[in-house]
Design an enzyme around this catalytic site. Sequence first.
Site, PDB file in Angstrom:
ATOM      1  N   ALA A  90      -3.172  -5.933   0.030  1.00  0.00           N
ATOM      2  CA  ALA A  90      -2.067  -5.859   0.979  1.00  0.00           C
ATOM      3  C   ALA A  90      -1.841  -7.245   1.578  1.00  0.00           C
ATOM      4  O   ALA A  90      -2.748  -8.081   1.613  1.00  0.00           O
ATOM      5  CB  ALA A  90      -2.378  -4.844   2.073  1.00  0.00           C
ATOM      6  N   GLY A 108      -5.619  -3.201  -1.516  1.00  0.00           N
ATOM      7  CA  GLY A 108      -4.460  -2.373  -1.803  1.00  0.00           C
ATOM      8  C   GLY A 108      -4.064  -2.380  -3.260  1.00  0.00           C
ATOM      9  O   GLY A 108      -3.503  -1.408  -3.762  1.00  0.00           O
ATOM     10  N   GLU A 113      -6.264   0.158  -4.859  1.00  0.00           N
ATOM     11  CA  GLU A 113      -5.785   1.475  -4.432  1.00  0.00           C
ATOM     12  C   GLU A 113      -4.506   1.863  -5.163  1.00  0.00           C
ATOM     13  O   GLU A 113      -4.331   3.013  -5.559  1.00  0.00           O
ATOM     14  CB  GLU A 113      -5.568   1.468  -2.914  1.00  0.00           C
ATOM     15  CG  GLU A 113      -6.876   1.399  -2.138  1.00  0.00           C
ATOM     16  CD  GLU A 113      -6.681   1.133  -0.658  1.00  0.00           C
ATOM     17  OE1 GLU A 113      -7.281   1.860   0.155  1.00  0.00           O
ATOM     18  OE2 GLU A 113      -5.926   0.198  -0.300  1.00  0.00           O
ATOM     19  N   GLU A 138     -12.085  -4.904   1.909  1.00  0.00           N
ATOM     20  CA  GLU A 138     -11.561  -4.819   3.279  1.00  0.00           C
ATOM     21  C   GLU A 138     -12.627  -5.035   4.338  1.00  0.00           C
ATOM     22  O   GLU A 138     -12.331  -5.506   5.447  1.00  0.00           O
ATOM     23  CB  GLU A 138     -10.885  -3.457   3.497  1.00  0.00           C
ATOM     24  CG  GLU A 138      -9.562  -3.270   2.786  1.00  0.00           C
ATOM     25  CD  GLU A 138      -9.703  -2.732   1.378  1.00  0.00           C
ATOM     26  OE1 GLU A 138      -8.686  -2.317   0.802  1.00  0.00           O
ATOM     27  OE2 GLU A 138     -10.839  -2.716   0.831  1.00  0.00           O
TER      28      GLU A 138
END
Length: 258
Positions: A66, A109, A112, A132
């Site tokens: 992200a 992300g 994911e 993360e």
Amino acid sequence: MGYENIIAETTEGGAGLIRLNRPKALNALNGALMKELADALRAFEADDSTGCMVLTGSPKAFAAGADISEMAGLEYPGVYVDDFLSGWEALSACRKPVIAAVSGFALGGGCELAMMCDIIIAARTAKFGQPEIRLGIIPGAGGTQRLARAIGKARAMDMILTGRMMDAGEALQAGLVSRVVEEDALLDEALKAARTIAGFGRAAVLAAKEAVNAGMDMPLSAGLRFERRLFHALFATRDQKEGMAAFLEKRKADFSGG
């Protein structure tokens, strides 16, 4: 429709192709990109000529995570009230199958996003991770849930708590990816698989995906009943009649999608 952060195109054989296209940011996933991705997925879902989609990035990065520059200044009340990251579920909500073609980094992300797809095909250069913890947070778009389901609690805990990366070979051995190919063959392999899927009866493909996904959250006995009911329902389709007739007549089936 024109996009700024992705490239979407229809290829031959019923395969839709979406490329993440923020190369300078290693395809970091920001709000604008994720909105465009959701729009492109909805367009392919509504297109009867598309039977399967391929999602890919660049040789260096599928998606490196992200966009931290977008997240760094956020505060708890805002992310909670806005249900930050909930919009990412557009990918996992697709009824048509989606194949992730992953090379380079698929971190945070990006990992994911790949796990929201139905099949992950990885280049030998691929590296997966949920780092993360290094940022003082945890995965927030399914990493703690989908990774544990894909590779087991022990490996998932190892990756999530240490932030270490998993290379393509280990990802294959762990069950995170379905196959590993050479970098220069990655997109061809993914599109070949997508076209194979798109060539089958549409109802059977959708039912197969639904049965597998639904069964993951059911006891075995309930999953078996659910599977059997979908199996029964497919006997109402023209494609079931065509598929079995073609088998008996020793010819290639001509599925119509009905």
